[in-house]
Design a protein around this motif. Structure first.
Motif, PDB file in Angstrom:
ATOM      1  N   CYS A  47     -93.581  51.035  72.402  1.00  0.00           N
ATOM      2  CA  CYS A  47     -92.198  51.142  72.888  1.00  0.00           C
ATOM      3  C   CYS A  47     -92.146  51.743  74.290  1.00  0.00           C
ATOM      4  CB  CYS A  47     -91.351  51.990  71.942  1.00  0.00           C
ATOM      5  SG  CYS A  47     -91.693  53.759  72.036  1.00  0.00           S
ATOM      6  N   HIS A  54     -91.778  59.758  66.613  1.00  0.00           N
ATOM      7  CA  HIS A  54     -91.993  60.432  67.893  1.00  0.00           C
ATOM      8  C   HIS A  54     -91.418  61.846  67.857  1.00  0.00           C
ATOM      9  CE1 HIS A  54     -93.461  57.150  70.440  1.00  0.00           C
ATOM     10  NE2 HIS A  54     -92.612  56.340  69.821  1.00  0.00           N
ATOM     11  N   GLU A  67     -90.766  50.225  66.961  1.00  0.00           N
ATOM     12  CA  GLU A  67     -92.131  49.748  66.706  1.00  0.00           C
ATOM     13  C   GLU A  67     -92.610  50.166  65.314  1.00  0.00           C
ATOM     14  OE1 GLU A  67     -93.877  47.733  68.632  1.00  0.00           O
ATOM     15  OE2 GLU A  67     -92.324  47.732  70.179  1.00  0.00           O
ATOM     16  N   ARG A  94     -92.819  54.949  74.927  1.00  0.00           N
ATOM     17  CA  ARG A  94     -92.758  56.422  74.864  1.00  0.00           C
ATOM     18  C   ARG A  94     -94.170  56.988  74.741  1.00  0.00           C
ATOM     19  NH1 ARG A  94     -88.547  54.529  71.834  1.00  0.00           N
ATOM     20  NH2 ARG A  94     -86.471  55.309  72.350  1.00  0.00           N
ATOM     21  N   CYS A  97     -89.394  54.983  66.248  1.00  0.00           N
ATOM     22  CA  CYS A  97     -88.808  53.999  67.157  1.00  0.00           C
ATOM     23  C   CYS A  97     -88.886  52.611  66.517  1.00  0.00           C
ATOM     24  CB  CYS A  97     -89.555  54.020  68.487  1.00  0.00           C
ATOM     25  SG  CYS A  97     -91.190  53.272  68.353  1.00  0.00           S
ATOM     26  N   CYS A 106     -97.105  54.671  72.769  1.00  0.00           N
ATOM     27  CA  CYS A 106     -96.601  53.720  71.776  1.00  0.00           C
ATOM     28  C   CYS A 106     -96.229  52.413  72.487  1.00  0.00           C
ATOM     29  CB  CYS A 106     -95.376  54.342  71.121  1.00  0.00           C
ATOM     30  SG  CYS A 106     -94.582  53.338  69.867  1.00  0.00           S
TER      31      CYS A 106
HETATM   32 ZN   LIG Z   1     -92.508  54.199  69.908  1.00  0.00          ZN
END
Ligand SMILES: [Zn+2]
Length: 418
Positions: free
Chosen positions: A307, A247, A242, A309, A240, A305
Motif C-alpha cells: 500500500c 499497520h 492489502e 505505508r 490496510c 507494505c
Molecule cells: Zn499496507
C-alpha cells in the motif's frame, strides 16, 4: 523500527516527566539502579529498563487510590476517566487529559483511515460509549468525516434494522459478533445489503485466515482488522486494503518493542519475527507507561507494505495469558481455531478448549470441542497434530451449541479442570 531524533527527544522528555510526577516510576527506576533521567539515557537503551506489568498498575491503584502512584497527574487534571472490565472485580481506572484524548482521536483516525474508511461513508458501530476505552474510538469516525451510526453493544435487532434501513457501507465490531450477525441474518433470510467493509477488533479472530474467509463470504465484504490496548491507546493498529497485517498508527507517540515472553529479552524487529509486544508512551500526560507488557503475542513485518505505508505491521497470534504448553509445545487457542476453520463448511468455526487441569502445562491429549459434522473429527485431530505439533482429543458438538458473545469470545474453559 528505526528511532528518529524526534522519538528520542520525546522519550527523554517523558522519562524526565516520570521522575518528576510519577512516584511509582521514580521508585521503580531508582530501585533498578537509575538515579535520575540522565542515567536512563535514550530510547536506544530502553531494553535496560524494567517492564511494567498490569498487576503492578492494579497494586499501585489499590495502594494509592483513586488513580494510583503511577499516574502523573492529579485527578482534577483528568478530562476523562475510563475503566477496565475488571475481571478480578475491581476496575482499573485509566485517566486521560484533554491532550491525551486528542492524541487518541488522531491515532484512531489514522487506524480507521488505514482500514479504508472515508468521509461520507456510512459506518455502523457496536462499541459501547460506556466505561471502556473502546468508546474513545467513536470520535475517530467523526474525525474522518464518516456518517457514524452507533447501535451499542448487544443490540442485534437494532443492528440488523440499521443495516436494512440506513444501508451502511461499513460495520465495526468483534469478529465473533460479525459471524453471529451473519448466521442470524442467514437464518432470518435478512440481506446484509450494502456492507462492503467489516472492521473487526477486540479479539484475535480477525487475523485468522480461515475465520476471515468465512466472515468475508458470509457478508460478501472485505474484513480489516484493528487492535488497541486499553492502557496504551484505543485503536492502535489498523489493517490496510492489502490485508497484510495491521499497520502501527501511533508513530511518534508510542514506542513498540518485541520481546521473548519467557526470558524478557528484547528481540530484533524483522520480517516474520514473533514475540510479545511491549509499549512505551512517548507523550502521554495522565498515565504514561514504560515498557508495558501487553501479553499480545504477534508476528511483525518491518518491510514496506504494497500500500506504500512503511509503518510496522503485526498479526496477533494470541494472548500469552491464554497460551498452554502441551509437552513443551506452545499452544495458542486462537491458532487451534484457525486450523479448525480450514474444515468449513463442515464445521462452523467455533471451538472451545477444555483443559483437564488448571495452569499452563497440560498433558496430551488436550480436549478440543469443535462445532460441526461428527464425521470430520478424526481429520481435524490429524490436521491439528500436523500443524500445531500437539495431540488433541477432538470432541465434535452440534452447531450453535458453544457459547457466542457480542464482545470477547472465550476459547478456554477450565470448568472441567481438576
Ligand atoms: Zn499496507
Amino acid at each position: 523500527m528505526s528511532v528518529t531524533a524526534q522519538t528520542d527527544a520525546l522519550y527523554r522528555r517523558q522519562i524526565a516527566a516520570l521522575y518528576e510526577r510519577s512516584a511509582f516510576y521514580r521508585h521503580k527506576l531508582r530501585a533498578a539502579g537509575f538515579a535520575g533521567a540522565p542515567a536512563v539515557g535514550g530510547v536506544a537503551e530502553i531494553a535496560r529498563l524494567p517492564f511494567t506489568e498490569k498487576d503492578e498498575l492494579r497494586a499501585s491503584q489499590a495502594a494509592q487510590p483513586p488513580l494510583g502512584a503511577h499516574a502523573a497527574i492529579d485527578i482534577s487534571q483528568a478530562a476523562r476517566i475510563y475503566s477496565t472490565s475488571g475481571t478480578s472485580g475491581t476496575p482499573l481506572y485509566i485517566p486521560l487529559t484533554r491532550a491525551d484524548i486528542e492524541q487518541w482521536r488522531e491515532i484512531g483516525r489514522r487506524t480507521y483511515s488505514c482500514n479504508g474508511l472515508k468521509a461520507l461513508e456510512r459506518v455502523v458501530t457496536t462499541y459501547g460509549a460506556g466505561p471502556f476505552v473502546a468508546g474513545a474510538s467513536l470520535a475517530a469516525f467523526e474525525a474522518i468525516g464518516c456518517v457514524h451510526i452507533p447501535v451499542g453493544v448487544g443490540n442485534t435487532e437494532r443492528l440488523l434494522t440499521a443495516i436494512q434501513k440506513l444501508a451502511p457501507e461499513a460495520l465495526a465490531c468483534t469478529p465473533s459478533y460479525a459471524l453471529h450477525i451473519a448466521e442470524l441474518a442467514a437464518s432470518k433470510a435478512v440481506s446484509l445489503g450494502a456492507v462492503k467493509r467489516i472492521i473487526v477488533g477486540g479479539e484475535p479472530g480477525g487475523g485468522e485466515e480461515g475465520f476471515r474467509r468465512k466472515l468475508e463470504s458470509a457478508w460478501g465484504a472485505k474484513v480489516y482488522e484493528i487492535m488497541g490496548i486499553g492502557d496504551i491507546a484505543a485503536s492502535l493498529w489498523g489493517e490496510c486494503p492489502e490485508q497484510a497485517g495491521m499497520h502501527f498508527s501511533a508513530e511518534g507517540w508510542i514506542h513498540v518493542e518485541l520481546i521473548d515472553p519467557d526470558s524478557g529479552e528484547a528481540l530484533e524487529m524483522r520480517d516474520g519475527a514473533t514475540g510479545e509486544l511491549v509499549y512505551t508512551h512517548l507523550a502521554r500526560e495522565a498515565a504514561p507507561l514504560l515498557r508495558f507488557r501487553s501479553r499480545d503475542h504477534a508476528r511483525v513485518w518491518t518491510s514496506a507494505c504494497d500500500c506504500g505505508r512503511t509503518a510496522l505491521r503485526v498479526r496477533c497470534i494470541g494472548r500469552t495469558d491464554d497460551m498452554l504448553i502441551v509437552r513443551g509445545v506452545n499452544v495458542f487457542p486462537s491458532a487451534v481455531r484457525e486450523v479448525v476453520a480450514r474444515f468449513q463448511p463442515r464445521v462452523t468455526g467455533a471451538i472451545l478448549i477444555r483443559p483437564r487441569r488448571r495452569g499452563v502445562k497440560q498433558d496430551p491429549p488436550l480436549p478440543v470441542l469443535v462445532e460441526g459434522d461428527a464425521a470430520v473429527g478424526e481429520a481435524i485431530a490429524k490436521e491439528i497434530r500436523a500443524a500445531l505439533l500437539f495431540t488433541p482429543e477432538v470432541r465434535m458438538v452440534a452447531p450453535q451449541s458453544l457459547p457466542r458473545s457480542d464482545y470477547k469470545v472465550k476459547l478456554l474453559d477450565y470448568s472441567e479442570a481438576a
